[in-house]
Scaffold this motif. Structure first.
Motif, PDB file in Angstrom:
ATOM      1  N   VAL A  87       0.829  -1.111   0.065  1.00 18.13           N
ATOM      2  CA  VAL A  87      -0.174   0.016   0.022  1.00 18.13           C
ATOM      3  C   VAL A  87       0.777   1.232   0.102  1.00 18.13           C
ATOM      4  O   VAL A  87       1.972   1.343   0.694  1.00 18.13           O
ATOM      5  N   ARG A  88       0.731   2.140  -1.129  1.00 17.94           N
ATOM      6  CA  ARG A  88       1.496   3.525  -0.923  1.00 17.94           C
ATOM      7  C   ARG A  88       0.737   4.421  -0.234  1.00 17.94           C
ATOM      8  O   ARG A  88      -0.624   4.746  -0.231  1.00 17.94           O
ATOM      9  N   HIS A  89       1.406   5.451   0.557  1.00 20.16           N
ATOM     10  CA  HIS A  89       0.926   6.304   1.347  1.00 20.16           C
ATOM     11  C   HIS A  89       1.462   7.679   1.099  1.00 20.16           C
ATOM     12  O   HIS A  89       2.572   7.876   1.664  1.00 20.16           O
ATOM     13  N   GLY A  90       1.602   8.428  -0.036  1.00 22.54           N
ATOM     14  CA  GLY A  90       2.535   9.119  -0.548  1.00 22.54           C
ATOM     15  C   GLY A  90       3.935   8.710  -0.996  1.00 22.54           C
ATOM     16  O   GLY A  90       4.163   8.112  -1.978  1.00 22.54           O
ATOM     17  N   GLY A  91       4.788   8.998  -0.151  1.00 21.17           N
ATOM     18  CA  GLY A  91       6.178   8.655  -0.385  1.00 21.17           C
ATOM     19  C   GLY A  91       6.538   7.369   0.658  1.00 21.17           C
ATOM     20  O   GLY A  91       7.757   6.994   0.606  1.00 21.17           O
ATOM     21  N   TYR A  92       5.612   6.935   1.294  1.00 17.06           N
ATOM     22  CA  TYR A  92       5.777   5.759   2.289  1.00 17.06           C
ATOM     23  C   TYR A  92       5.016   4.695   1.613  1.00 17.06           C
ATOM     24  O   TYR A  92       4.009   4.691   1.082  1.00 17.06           O
ATOM     25  N   TYR A  93       5.529   3.430   1.832  1.00 13.31           N
ATOM     26  CA  TYR A  93       4.949   2.415   1.663  1.00 13.31           C
ATOM     27  C   TYR A  93       5.074   1.255   2.760  1.00 13.31           C
ATOM     28  O   TYR A  93       6.004   1.297   3.540  1.00 13.31           O
ATOM     29  N   THR A  94       3.763   0.335   2.960  1.00 15.61           N
ATOM     30  CA  THR A  94       3.641  -0.634   3.828  1.00 15.61           C
ATOM     31  C   THR A  94       3.505  -1.933   3.037  1.00 15.61           C
ATOM     32  O   THR A  94       2.860  -1.868   2.119  1.00 15.61           O
ATOM     33  N   PHE A  95       4.054  -2.963   3.538  1.00 13.85           N
ATOM     34  CA  PHE A  95       3.827  -4.357   2.911  1.00 13.85           C
ATOM     35  C   PHE A  95       3.217  -5.084   3.976  1.00 13.85           C
ATOM     36  O   PHE A  95       3.663  -5.155   5.326  1.00 13.85           O
ATOM     37  N   TYR A  96       2.362  -5.992   3.490  1.00 18.18           N
ATOM     38  CA  TYR A  96       1.748  -6.774   4.515  1.00 18.18           C
ATOM     39  C   TYR A  96       1.918  -8.629   3.814  1.00 18.18           C
ATOM     40  O   TYR A  96       1.371  -8.619   2.709  1.00 18.18           O
ATOM     41  N   GLY A  97       2.457  -9.312   4.368  1.00 16.95           N
ATOM     42  CA  GLY A  97       2.861 -10.502   3.926  1.00 16.95           C
ATOM     43  C   GLY A  97       2.186 -11.698   4.765  1.00 16.95           C
ATOM     44  O   GLY A  97       1.942 -11.693   5.946  1.00 16.95           O
ATOM     45  N   ASN A  98       1.815 -12.887   4.002  1.00 15.92           N
ATOM     46  CA  ASN A  98       1.420 -14.011   4.464  1.00 15.92           C
ATOM     47  C   ASN A  98      -0.201 -14.005   4.719  1.00 15.92           C
ATOM     48  O   ASN A  98      -0.775 -14.278   6.014  1.00 15.92           O
ATOM     49  N   ILE A  99      -0.722 -13.606   3.610  1.00 22.83           N
ATOM     50  CA  ILE A  99      -2.380 -13.333   3.556  1.00 22.83           C
ATOM     51  C   ILE A  99      -2.815 -14.604   3.122  1.00 22.83           C
ATOM     52  O   ILE A  99      -2.440 -14.724   1.789  1.00 22.83           O
ATOM     53  N   GLN A 100      -4.014 -15.012   3.585  1.00 26.29           N
ATOM     54  CA  GLN A 100      -4.729 -16.155   3.145  1.00 26.29           C
ATOM     55  C   GLN A 100      -5.700 -15.717   2.004  1.00 26.29           C
ATOM     56  O   GLN A 100      -5.767 -16.202   0.910  1.00 26.29           O
ATOM     57  N   GLN A 101      -6.732 -14.803   2.392  1.00 26.67           N
ATOM     58  CA  GLN A 101      -7.755 -14.475   1.644  1.00 26.67           C
ATOM     59  C   GLN A 101      -7.759 -12.886   1.428  1.00 26.67           C
ATOM     60  O   GLN A 101      -7.809 -11.952   2.418  1.00 26.67           O
ATOM     61  N   ILE A 102      -7.489 -12.631   0.112  1.00 25.48           N
ATOM     62  CA  ILE A 102      -7.348 -10.947  -0.270  1.00 25.48           C
ATOM     63  C   ILE A 102      -8.636 -10.275  -0.138  1.00 25.48           C
ATOM     64  O   ILE A 102      -9.567 -10.928  -0.763  1.00 25.48           O
ATOM     65  N   SER A 103      -8.888  -9.260   0.285  1.00 24.74           N
ATOM     66  CA  SER A 103     -10.123  -8.554   0.644  1.00 24.74           C
ATOM     67  C   SER A 103     -10.060  -7.126  -0.403  1.00 24.74           C
ATOM     68  O   SER A 103     -11.196  -6.430  -0.530  1.00 24.74           O
ATOM     69  N   VAL A 104      -8.716  -6.705  -1.004  1.00 25.78           N
ATOM     70  CA  VAL A 104      -8.719  -5.463  -1.815  1.00 25.78           C
ATOM     71  C   VAL A 104      -8.176  -6.043  -3.260  1.00 25.78           C
ATOM     72  O   VAL A 104      -7.626  -6.814  -3.270  1.00 25.78           O
ATOM     73  N   LYS A 105      -7.940  -5.080  -4.037  1.00 24.03           N
ATOM     74  CA  LYS A 105      -7.457  -5.377  -5.257  1.00 24.03           C
ATOM     75  C   LYS A 105      -6.534  -4.099  -5.848  1.00 24.03           C
ATOM     76  O   LYS A 105      -6.663  -2.902  -5.162  1.00 24.03           O
TER      77      LYS A 105
END
Length: 459
Positions: free
Chosen positions: A397-415
């Motif tokens: 996910v991009r927040h302007g000049g920052y990025y967050t990473f989320y790993g080890n997800i089973q069921q995705i709720s976004v695209k």
């Protein structure tokens, strides 16, 4: 004078008790928070099945639990000390009040004794009428009224002091009971700490017996982590480059619009000058001049834009606002999992000397309850939804000049391309059916620079 001194002492004592009470409340709040962390860790430990693959995580959780328990014991000690100080202040207040009340009661009794003696020799009406003049009689009447008001006020003051004294004594008794309860709680917590330290030692001993297996597990995980970090770095670099290309395109479009506007202004100036010259010349027939100007282009494309090549962060109006808000929320971002959690893997390089393995964590690993959701820590845009070996589905996910990473997800709720808000669910965290472990791997980047996410999260 003595009454004034006692009043000042009482005022300062009251302020001191108020400060101590606030300190005790703050310590109690911290203690309850630490106890809640212990409960969360205990729940996660019970949920995670004991196996070789989860042994290191269990050791990590037990270490967190021991640290929290030690904090609870320390806070209990501070609370006990604060209550002891409060008791000393309250006891001093009670003593001052008793002295003040005793003095006031003596003064009132003496005044009443004088009134009784005077009543025996003369009644009020005779006292007033025996004045040598009308003004003296009126002064005597006022004196009797003021004296009566003073006596009534003395009665009120004495009753108020008696009530305050009663409340202080009750407060002292309550603080003594609270102190005894805290002392008892500290004994229980010390006993729990001893049990947890024994369990931790046993788990560490078990790990020592399974050194070869754990060494292989750590090596495998590190290879997966190294591959993940390389891929994330590549993806974020691509995203930053894409934003830079977009910024350059917008900058060129802006320059083209400005050049067209300049040409139009110049042509208009020439036309106006020619028109004025034609009007001023009367000997020549009026001629019309026609200047061709390029048609207006669409100016609905948003402005900006500036590319900061040194930090590899695209500076746009949107990015600047998001980046500024994101940075301003350091230490306030929500933990990226719902429900109970415990951080079992911390950022940076860690030397496992016992297993002769060095691991490097690009983020933090968060143990969550089965069925927990990964959630966005801040508003932004989903730029990537990918899968990596050992980390299942992953989201950036991009927040302007920052990025967050989320790993080890089973069921995705976004695209990809979807806008998300702070706290919005991104997907359900994968739960290993063999071990019962549910872990989210979380990373934070500023442009292409990796950051430790933990100080950014609200705990």
């Amino acid at each position: 004078m003595r009454t004034l001194v006692l009043s000042v002492i009482l005022l300062f004592s009251t302020l001191s008790v108020f400060a101590q009470t606030n300190q005790i409340k703050e310590l109690e709040k911290k203690r309850k928070l630490a106890l809640r962390e212990i409960e969360n860790t205990t729940l996660l430990l019970d949920q995670t099945k004991k196996s070789t693959s989860t042994l290191l995580n269990r050791i990590s959780m037990l270490s967190e639990q021991i640290n929290s328990r030690q904090q609870v014991i320390s806070l209990l000690g501070q609370e006990i000390n604060a209550i002891t100080k409060q008791q000393t202040i309250t006891e001093g207040e009670i003593k001052d009040l008793e002295i003040k009340l005793k003095d006031q009661q003596k003064s009132y009794a003496k005044a009443m004794e004088s009134v009784v003696l005077k009543k025996q020799g003369m009644n009020k009406l005779l006292f007033i009428l025996s004045g040598k003049s009308l003004s003296e009689s009126l002064r005597r009447m006022k004196y009797l009224k003021d004296y009566s008001d003073w006596r009534n006020q003395q009665i009120i003051d004495i009753r108020e002091k008696q009530e305050t004294l009663r409340e202080k004594r009750e407060s002292l008794q309550k603080s003594k009971a609270d102190k005894l309860a805290l002392l008892s709680s500290r004994e229980i917590e010390q006993s729990n700490l001893q049990k947890e330290e024994e369990t931790h030692k046993k788990e560490v001993d078990d790990a020592g017996k399974k050194q070869k297996e754990l060494q292989d597990i750590l090596s495998t995980k590190q290879k997966q982590a190294d591959n993940l970090n390389a891929q994330i770095e590549k993806l974020i670099a691509q995203e930053v480059a894409r934003q830079e290309r977009e910024a350059r395109r917008l900058a060129k479009e802006k320059a083209r619009r400005e050049a067209a506007a300049k040409r139009k202004a110049e042509a208009e100036a020439k036309r106006k000058a020619a028109s004025e010259k034609s009007t001023a010349t009367t000997t020549k027939p009026e001629t019309k001049t026609e200047s061709r100007t390029e048609p207006d282009k669409d100016t609905s494309v948003p402005e900006v834009e500036e590319v900061s090549t040194s930090t590899k962060v695209v500076v746009t109006k949107e990015n600047f606002a998001l980046s500024s808000n994101f940075a301003a929320n350091k230490g306030k971002l929500p933990v990226p999992v719902t429900g109970t959690y415990s951080i079992v893997g911390r950022f940076g390089t860690h030397q496992h000397s016992k297993f002769r393995v060095t691991t490097n964590n690009g983020g933090i690993d968060i143990q969550a309850k089965a069925g927990a959701q990964a959630r966005a820590v801040f508003g932004g845009e989903v730029t990537r939804v990918v899968a990596f070996p050992g980390y299942n589905n992953c989201i950036i996910v991009r927040h302007g000049g920052y990025y967050t990473f989320y790993g080890n997800i089973q069921q995705i709720s976004v695209k990809q391309g979807q806008k998300v808000t702070a706290g919005q669910a991104l997907g359900q965290i994968y739960t290993d059916s063999d071990t019962g472990s549910s872990q989210l791997h979380f990373q934070l980047w500023q442009g292409t620079t990796k950051l430790n996410p933990e100080p950014w999260l609200k705990r």
